[in-house]
Scaffold this active site. Structure first.
Site, PDB file in Angstrom:
ATOM      1  CD  GLU A 178      -2.968  -1.043   2.310  1.00 34.13           C
ATOM      2  OE1 GLU A 178      -4.140  -1.390   2.092  1.00 34.13           O
ATOM      3  OE2 GLU A 178      -2.580  -0.633   3.418  1.00 34.13           O
ATOM      4  CD  GLU A 247      -5.177  -5.526   2.446  1.00 35.79           C
ATOM      5  OE1 GLU A 247      -5.945  -4.685   2.973  1.00 35.79           O
ATOM      6  OE2 GLU A 247      -3.968  -5.625   2.742  1.00 35.79           O
TER       7      GLU A 247
END
Length: 779
Positions: A178, A247
């Site tokens: 991320e 995710e």
């Protein structure tokens, strides 16, 4: 010599025969040349026990997952520089082999930054304390340490031949995590760093693709992927990169004082179906099993010990129904359509009002999705000559483009109602017997005696190296009788980032403070009495998890940042004495931890609950602290931090493997703020009742998770109303007695399966209304 050469050749050929070729094109991940629909679920090995792993992974497979995904937790494996720990539930290789033994694929997210609501995002605090250190940028010291750990993990996995290219289960690996969310804060150095990450990972030659999640500018050959609640509108940054979702948040994490997060089953299913409708081919649930933040692993700050995440498997490994079952049915449908989804030509029909149909067409046949993205309006459409009713915010799936096999808003899976039961161990006393030992703090309160001394207030991470939640700050202030600060109206003022603060003056506790979540910089001020001569000021700084997210989060302070003032007031005059550059002594931790009182056999003892159902300890009545079962740290507890009736639970997971099945078990509590242990008790958690509300032409499946169904409390076929626990008959009902039929078919059995049809339950004159069977059964 000829014989030896022949043996070596056979070994080489055998090894190569089992290797799997994992690659990709712009449509999908390919395995041995075949495009695949891949469904994965995150299970973090340190958030459960080794004994739980086989059952969790088996349930993943039974839920029709293809793969298990996990992070690798740097600070757990390298708590001290170059000293490694892969024991117990940190045995990464054992976890990966458990995945392999179940015949599943693995996705290894090495990071080594993980976020994950894990303490310090998975970074060891010693890394922060290295001279000149900056995280996640072109900092030589950081890159050297990151490369060292990443390389070590890769070599460990290679040694055990666990990459698919070696015949193992791992089909994908991840570097960084991320970073795209924060890269803008790092400027050009961030871009250079992410290129370095890609080059470093690629040089490790793992033989499977590398992914970077939330990284729109991921350098080739990295595959950029999406994280979030919805990823249907995500587009990869390269035409040769498939649409992947690493995710899909099945729920959310929980903060101390916060409510239990919940994401509806229907919404999770909608997000998945919509993703595959719009050309996605790889999807991972974060989390599939959340588990428990044992010991001090919870990050945040203020992340709770439970990491349940409202996942398809609950914290204890039970099926979270209907989420688990409804998603399994979706997985089965998607797998059945794998060839058309990965090889079919794609066309779309727009019906307006946010309703679209997507057709995947091959020479052998076609598969269709009808998506209604309108949040409030149901849709009735005519598609290819057939009428379909598509509820608001739902996707209908037609594997043959004719018959609706699945709709995300129509749940045909049971709801399991979990109940807690008192410990029924044989000869178990109704109350626990306790012994007490106070924490010895005289040396810090009265003498200010520490382990190190400096003329500066230091961040708690620097001094404690995160070896404890607790750090003592101590200083002695000599005040002359004529010192202008002395007087009747005096106070101590502290600028702090401690999550919890206790302040003492001359051995007297003058006050404490607990920060609100998110407001970690504050000024604490409390009246205090100072005397002429020596005055000992003792401050106990307590952390509740270190930050795990954000740009430059390593610089977020923790502890007594200062300044610290003695404030004197004489009429309208305020006198301030700054103590920030005084000689401060520091002591990490508490003596009870150092002396390992948690391994003592003297506190409360009890017998393990009978059976195999998960166990919890109810700590209602206590304040804040840490709990151990037979020397195993089950994590922080904080039942005193209740925001409202829906706030934090007082129950904490006790894995069965922590218990002695025969003989006594020992519970040790460190209680920080005081409480009453008389209400502490152990309970088991199991299915108390099950409900279902199944549409006609589907199959009702009821299960009490290994226990017999004892009674049918409610049953009606027609248009029943209400919810689980409050069902009621509707305006139309079938002629046959549904309760009697289900009693005959199900009572006394651990599970039963019945076709929901008028043939079974009789005609129901409901007109155009969809007919359903509503059932509530007692386990």
């Amino acid at each position: 010599m000829v014989s030896l050469s022949f043996i070596l050749c056979c070994v080489l050929v055998s090894s190569c025969a089992y290797a799997t070729i994992v690659s990709h094109d712009g449509r999908a991940i390919t395995i041995d040349g075949h495009r695949r629909v891949l469904l994965s679920g995150s299970i973090h090995y340190p958030r459960s026990t080794t004994e739980m792993w086989p059952d969790l992974i088996k349930k993943g497979k039974e839920g029709s997952l293809d793969a298990i995904e996990t992070y690798v937790f740097w600070n757990a494996h390298e708590p001290t520089r170059r000293q490694y720990d892969f024991s117990g539930n940190l045995d990464l290789i054992r976890f990966l082999k458990t995945i392999q033994n179940e015949g599943m694929y693995g996705v290894l997210r090495i990071g080594p930054y993980v976020c994950a609501e894990w303490n310090y995002g998975g970074f060891p605090v010693w890394l922060h304390n290295m001279p000149g250190m900056e995280f996640r940028t072109t900092n030589t010291a950081f890159m050297n340490e990151m490369q060292n750990f990443t390389t070590m993990i890769v070599e460990m996995v290679k040694k055990e031949k666990l990459f698919a290219s070696q015949g193992g289960p791992i089909i994908l690996a991840q570097i960084e995590n991320e970073y795209g969310n924060v890269i803008g804060s790092y400027g050009e150095a961030g871009k250079a760093y992410i290129q370095w990450c890609a080059n470093m990972a690629n040089s490790l030659d793992v033989g499977v693709p590398w992914i970077m999640c939330q990284q729109d500018d991921a350098p080739q050959p990295m595959l950029n992927t999406c994280n979030g609640y919805y990823c249907d509108n995500f587009s990869p940054n390269n035409p040769n990169t498939p649409k992947m979702w690493t995710e899909n948040w099945t729920g959310w994490y929980k903060n101390w004082g916060g409510k239990d997060p919940h994401r509806t089953t229907e919404d999770v299913a909608f997000a998945v179906a919509r993703f595959f409708q719009k050309e996605g081919t790889f999807q991972n649930y974060y989390m599939y099993h959340g588990g428990t933040n044992f010991d001090r692993t919870a990050g945040g700050p203020y992340i709770t010990t439970t990491y349940d995440y409202d996942a398809p498997l609950d914290e204890f490994g039970n099926l979270n129904q209907p989420k688990y079952g409804h998603l399994k049915q979706l997985h089965d449908v998607l797998h059945a359509m794998e060839k058309t989804l990965t090889y079919g030509n794609i066309s779309t029909v727009d019906f307006g009002n946010l309703v679209t149909a997507t057709v995947y067409q091959t020479e052998e046949g076609s598969s269709c999705f009808i998506g209604n993205v309108n949040e409030t309006s149901d849709a009735k459409i005519n598609f290819q000559g057939t009428s379909y009713d598509v509820p608001a915010w739902s996707v209908s799936i037609l594997p043959d483009c004719k018959t609706e096999t699945y709709n995300t808003a129509k749940i045909n899976t049971q709801t399991s109602v979990m109940v807690k039961k008192a410990n029924e161990a044989e000869n178990e006393p109704s109350t626990l017997k306790w012994s007490w030992r106070p924490e010895n703090i005289d040396s810090v309160l009265l003498k200010g005696k520490g382990e190190s001394t400096m003329r500066q207030l230091f961040d708690q991470k620097v001094v404690s190296n995160d070896e404890s939640d607790y750090l003592w700050y101590m200083t002695t202030v000599n005040l002359k009788e004529q010192d202008p600060v002395l007087g009747k109206n005096m106070s101590l003022r502290i600028n702090s980032t401690a999550h919890v603060l206790h302040a003492f003056v001359n051995g007297q506790h003058i006050g404490n403070y607990r920060v609100e979540n998110g407001k970690f910089h504050y000024v604490f001020e409390q009246d205090a009495k100072f005397n002429p001569g020596a005055n000992v000021i003792t401050l106990l700084s307590i952390t509740v998890g270190l930050p795990n997210y954000g740009a430059f989060f390593e610089n977020f302070s923790a502890g007594i940042t200062g300044p610290v003032f003695i404030i004197g007031r004489n009429g309208d005059e305020t006198i301030v004495k700054d103590l920030s550059t005084h000689k401060w002594s520091y002591k990490t931790g508490l003596s009870g931890f150092e002396n390992q009182l948690f391994s003592s056999e003297s506190p409360s003892t009890w017998s393990a609950p009978l059976g195999s159902e998960p166990v919890v300890v109810d700590l209602l009545g206590l304040g804040k602290g840490t709990a151990w079962i037979n020397g195993n740290n089950i994590g922080r507890y904080w039942p005193a931090f209740l925001s409202d009736i829906d706030g934090c639970s007082a129950e904490y997971h006790v894995p069965r493997s922590f218990l002695n099945s025969e003989g006594d078990n020992t519970l040790v509590l460190f209680e920080e703020i005081g409480g009453n242990p008389s209400l502490v008790n152990f309970q088991t958690i199991g299915v108390g009742s099950v409900c279902a509300n199944v549409y006609e032409k589907n199959v009702l499946e009821l299960s009490c998770n290994g226990k017999p169904i004892s009674a049918i409390k409610f049953a009606s076929f027609g248009n029943p109303g209400g919810d689980c626990g409050s069902f009621e008959k509707g305006t139309c009902e079938a002629s046959n007695n549904a309760a009697a039929i289900l009693t005959q078919e199900c009572v006394g059995k651990e599970k039963c399966s019945i076709d929901v049809s008028e043939d079974k339950f009789g005609a129901a004159e409901c007109g155009a209304l969809a007919k359903r069977l509503a059932v509530e059964a007692i386990c």
